[in-house]
Write a protein that holds these residues in place. Structure first.
Motif, PDB file in Angstrom:
ATOM      1  N   VAL A  70       0.678  -1.124   0.047  1.00  0.00           N
ATOM      2  CA  VAL A  70      -0.042  -0.431   0.415  1.00  0.00           C
ATOM      3  C   VAL A  70       1.265   0.987   0.060  1.00  0.00           C
ATOM      4  O   VAL A  70       1.906   1.500   0.314  1.00  0.00           O
ATOM      5  CB  VAL A  70      -1.119   0.190   1.425  1.00  0.00           C
ATOM      6  CG1 VAL A  70      -2.048   0.901   1.331  1.00  0.00           C
ATOM      7  CG2 VAL A  70      -1.985  -0.827   1.711  1.00  0.00           C
ATOM      8  N   MET A  71       0.525   1.967  -0.960  1.00  0.00           N
ATOM      9  CA  MET A  71       1.205   3.684  -0.608  1.00  0.00           C
ATOM     10  C   MET A  71       0.451   4.416  -0.404  1.00  0.00           C
ATOM     11  O   MET A  71      -1.021   4.786  -1.077  1.00  0.00           O
ATOM     12  CB  MET A  71       2.016   3.462  -1.975  1.00  0.00           C
ATOM     13  CG  MET A  71       2.884   4.764  -2.573  1.00  0.00           C
ATOM     14  SD  MET A  71       2.874   6.171  -2.153  1.00  0.00           S
ATOM     15  CE  MET A  71       2.589   6.337  -4.192  1.00  0.00           C
ATOM     16  N   ILE A  72       0.765   5.249   0.105  1.00  0.00           N
ATOM     17  CA  ILE A  72      -0.338   6.923   0.751  1.00  0.00           C
ATOM     18  C   ILE A  72      -0.112   8.000   0.276  1.00  0.00           C
ATOM     19  O   ILE A  72       0.902   7.889   1.017  1.00  0.00           O
ATOM     20  CB  ILE A  72      -1.002   6.920   1.832  1.00  0.00           C
ATOM     21  CG1 ILE A  72      -1.450   5.275   2.281  1.00  0.00           C
ATOM     22  CG2 ILE A  72      -2.073   7.549   2.815  1.00  0.00           C
ATOM     23  CD1 ILE A  72      -0.723   4.497   3.523  1.00  0.00           C
ATOM     24  N   THR A  96       4.656  13.296   4.038  1.00  0.00           N
ATOM     25  CA  THR A  96       3.231  13.029   2.928  1.00  0.00           C
ATOM     26  C   THR A  96       3.022  12.191   2.339  1.00  0.00           C
ATOM     27  O   THR A  96       2.051  11.432   1.771  1.00  0.00           O
ATOM     28  CB  THR A  96       3.553  13.844   1.898  1.00  0.00           C
ATOM     29  OG1 THR A  96       4.751  14.025   1.574  1.00  0.00           O
ATOM     30  CG2 THR A  96       4.311  15.069   2.631  1.00  0.00           C
ATOM     31  N   GLN A  97       4.331  11.042   2.417  1.00  0.00           N
ATOM     32  CA  GLN A  97       3.675   9.736   2.067  1.00  0.00           C
ATOM     33  C   GLN A  97       4.135   8.471   3.388  1.00  0.00           C
ATOM     34  O   GLN A  97       5.228   8.957   3.698  1.00  0.00           O
ATOM     35  CB  GLN A  97       4.617   9.334   0.509  1.00  0.00           C
ATOM     36  CG  GLN A  97       4.690  10.359  -0.408  1.00  0.00           C
ATOM     37  CD  GLN A  97       5.663  10.073  -1.915  1.00  0.00           C
ATOM     38  OE1 GLN A  97       6.439   9.897  -1.772  1.00  0.00           O
ATOM     39  NE2 GLN A  97       4.309   9.953  -2.484  1.00  0.00           N
ATOM     40  N   TYR A  98       3.561   7.281   2.460  1.00  0.00           N
ATOM     41  CA  TYR A  98       2.910   5.821   3.262  1.00  0.00           C
ATOM     42  C   TYR A  98       3.891   4.993   2.331  1.00  0.00           C
ATOM     43  O   TYR A  98       3.037   4.546   1.768  1.00  0.00           O
ATOM     44  CB  TYR A  98       2.574   5.886   4.399  1.00  0.00           C
ATOM     45  CG  TYR A  98       2.693   7.346   5.590  1.00  0.00           C
ATOM     46  CD1 TYR A  98       3.314   6.764   6.459  1.00  0.00           C
ATOM     47  CD2 TYR A  98       1.713   8.897   4.837  1.00  0.00           C
ATOM     48  CE1 TYR A  98       3.051   8.057   7.790  1.00  0.00           C
ATOM     49  CE2 TYR A  98       1.808   9.122   6.160  1.00  0.00           C
ATOM     50  CZ  TYR A  98       2.795   9.153   7.142  1.00  0.00           C
ATOM     51  OH  TYR A  98       2.432  10.022   8.433  1.00  0.00           O
ATOM     52  N   LYS A  99       4.613   3.941   2.805  1.00  0.00           N
ATOM     53  CA  LYS A  99       4.778   2.839   2.307  1.00  0.00           C
ATOM     54  C   LYS A  99       4.814   1.515   3.252  1.00  0.00           C
ATOM     55  O   LYS A  99       5.105   1.679   4.544  1.00  0.00           O
ATOM     56  CB  LYS A  99       6.135   2.016   1.353  1.00  0.00           C
ATOM     57  CG  LYS A  99       5.870   2.770  -0.466  1.00  0.00           C
ATOM     58  CD  LYS A  99       6.909   2.777  -1.269  1.00  0.00           C
ATOM     59  CE  LYS A  99       7.512   4.405  -1.931  1.00  0.00           C
ATOM     60  NZ  LYS A  99       6.840   3.435  -3.082  1.00  0.00           N
ATOM     61  N   LEU A 100       3.574   0.912   3.347  1.00  0.00           N
ATOM     62  CA  LEU A 100       3.263  -0.433   4.281  1.00  0.00           C
ATOM     63  C   LEU A 100       2.924  -2.077   3.310  1.00  0.00           C
ATOM     64  O   LEU A 100       2.612  -1.419   2.197  1.00  0.00           O
ATOM     65  CB  LEU A 100       2.472  -0.145   5.226  1.00  0.00           C
ATOM     66  CG  LEU A 100       1.055   1.110   5.181  1.00  0.00           C
ATOM     67  CD1 LEU A 100       0.256   0.207   5.492  1.00  0.00           C
ATOM     68  CD2 LEU A 100       1.256   2.170   5.988  1.00  0.00           C
ATOM     69  N   LEU A 112      -2.305  10.734  11.229  1.00  0.00           N
ATOM     70  CA  LEU A 112      -2.472  11.964  10.773  1.00  0.00           C
ATOM     71  C   LEU A 112      -2.528  13.127  11.780  1.00  0.00           C
ATOM     72  O   LEU A 112      -3.812  13.575  12.351  1.00  0.00           O
ATOM     73  CB  LEU A 112      -3.520  11.721   9.827  1.00  0.00           C
ATOM     74  CG  LEU A 112      -2.777  10.667   8.767  1.00  0.00           C
ATOM     75  CD1 LEU A 112      -4.402  10.938   7.346  1.00  0.00           C
ATOM     76  CD2 LEU A 112      -1.888  10.705   8.624  1.00  0.00           C
ATOM     77  N   LYS A 113      -2.320  14.594  10.905  1.00  0.00           N
ATOM     78  CA  LYS A 113      -2.408  15.443  11.756  1.00  0.00           C
ATOM     79  C   LYS A 113      -2.944  16.373  10.447  1.00  0.00           C
ATOM     80  O   LYS A 113      -1.979  16.799   9.606  1.00  0.00           O
ATOM     81  CB  LYS A 113      -1.789  16.637  12.276  1.00  0.00           C
ATOM     82  CG  LYS A 113      -1.353  15.781  14.123  1.00  0.00           C
ATOM     83  CD  LYS A 113      -1.165  16.858  15.037  1.00  0.00           C
ATOM     84  CE  LYS A 113      -0.634  16.278  16.193  1.00  0.00           C
ATOM     85  NZ  LYS A 113      -1.393  15.390  16.901  1.00  0.00           N
ATOM     86  N   ALA A 114      -4.300  16.887  10.726  1.00  0.00           N
ATOM     87  CA  ALA A 114      -4.713  18.098   9.605  1.00  0.00           C
ATOM     88  C   ALA A 114      -4.362  20.260  10.342  1.00  0.00           C
ATOM     89  O   ALA A 114      -4.414  19.873  11.467  1.00  0.00           O
ATOM     90  CB  ALA A 114      -5.754  18.400   9.084  1.00  0.00           C
ATOM     91  N   PRO A 127      -6.361  11.941   1.053  1.00  0.00           N
ATOM     92  CA  PRO A 127      -5.679  11.203   0.575  1.00  0.00           C
ATOM     93  C   PRO A 127      -5.183  10.422  -0.731  1.00  0.00           C
ATOM     94  O   PRO A 127      -6.861  10.090  -0.522  1.00  0.00           O
ATOM     95  CB  PRO A 127      -5.282  10.230   2.419  1.00  0.00           C
ATOM     96  CG  PRO A 127      -6.231  11.209   3.108  1.00  0.00           C
ATOM     97  CD  PRO A 127      -7.172  12.276   2.755  1.00  0.00           C
ATOM     98  N   ARG A 128      -4.609  10.197  -1.174  1.00  0.00           N
ATOM     99  CA  ARG A 128      -4.816   9.087  -2.036  1.00  0.00           C
ATOM    100  C   ARG A 128      -3.972   7.562  -1.976  1.00  0.00           C
ATOM    101  O   ARG A 128      -3.057   7.472  -0.934  1.00  0.00           O
ATOM    102  CB  ARG A 128      -4.732   9.640  -3.442  1.00  0.00           C
ATOM    103  CG  ARG A 128      -4.746  11.040  -4.450  1.00  0.00           C
ATOM    104  CD  ARG A 128      -4.700  11.009  -5.615  1.00  0.00           C
ATOM    105  NE  ARG A 128      -3.211  11.198  -5.402  1.00  0.00           N
ATOM    106  CZ  ARG A 128      -2.269  11.781  -6.479  1.00  0.00           C
ATOM    107  NH1 ARG A 128      -3.097  11.364  -7.584  1.00  0.00           N
ATOM    108  NH2 ARG A 128      -1.258  12.695  -5.996  1.00  0.00           N
TER     109      ARG A 128
END
Length: 157
Positions: A70-72, A96-100, A112-114, A127-128
């Motif tokens: 998964v990539m966010i 800003t990007q996560y891979k899991l 997350l924090k907005a 988020p995509r």
């Protein structure tokens, strides 16, 4: 007059029916279900502190029986004029990007924090999320179906 002999037809199916190797695009775009958890409205004193930080949880659920990469990507912005008229712009703080990688049926919670600088109604559904089966050698992940708009109201107190 003699009647023709009736012959029964037999249909044979090979035992080793090949399983389709590639899932359909429809299946690939439904590997991961996402949901955002956040307060419906948030009160903040902009006079005391100019930045309003709201904790948001992005819940990712692997709906498949397979291991999924998964990539966010949080860098996506709503740029259509109609959307900006209704929902102002805000920023995701931090990474800003996560891979899991999610195991079969695994649920993962991402904190997350907005960050908001004005009162208003905002859509947190930016988020995509992209996913691919871990054992598939593809150069790109399939975009996951986005949920409904996630609206939050930021109030000044």
């Amino acid at each position: 007059q003699e009647l023709p002999e009736t012959v029964l037809l037999k249909f044979f199916r090979p035992e080793n029916t090949p399983v389709p190797a590639r899932p359909t695009p429809e299946q690939l775009s439904n590997l991961i279900k996402t949901s955002l958890h956040y307060p419906e409205s948030f009160n903040h004193s902009f006079h005391q502190k100019s930045l309003c930080l709201v904790p948001v949880t992005l819940l990712l659920s692997n709906c498949s029986q397979a291991v999924v990469d998964v990539m966010i990507d949080l860098r996506h912005k709503t740029t259509s004029p109609e959307a900006l008229e209704i929902h102002g712009s805000f920023t995701w703080l931090g990474q800003t990007q996560y891979k899991l990688q999610l195991k079969s049926q695994e649920v993962y919670s991402l904190q997350l924090k907005a960050c908001f600088v004005h009162t208003g109604v905002y859509n947190l559904g930016t988020p995509r999320v992209f996913a691919k089966l871990a054992d598939q050698v593809t150069l790109f992940e399939t975009s996951q179906q986005n949920s409904m708009p996630a609206l939050i109201i930021i109030n000044n107190i």
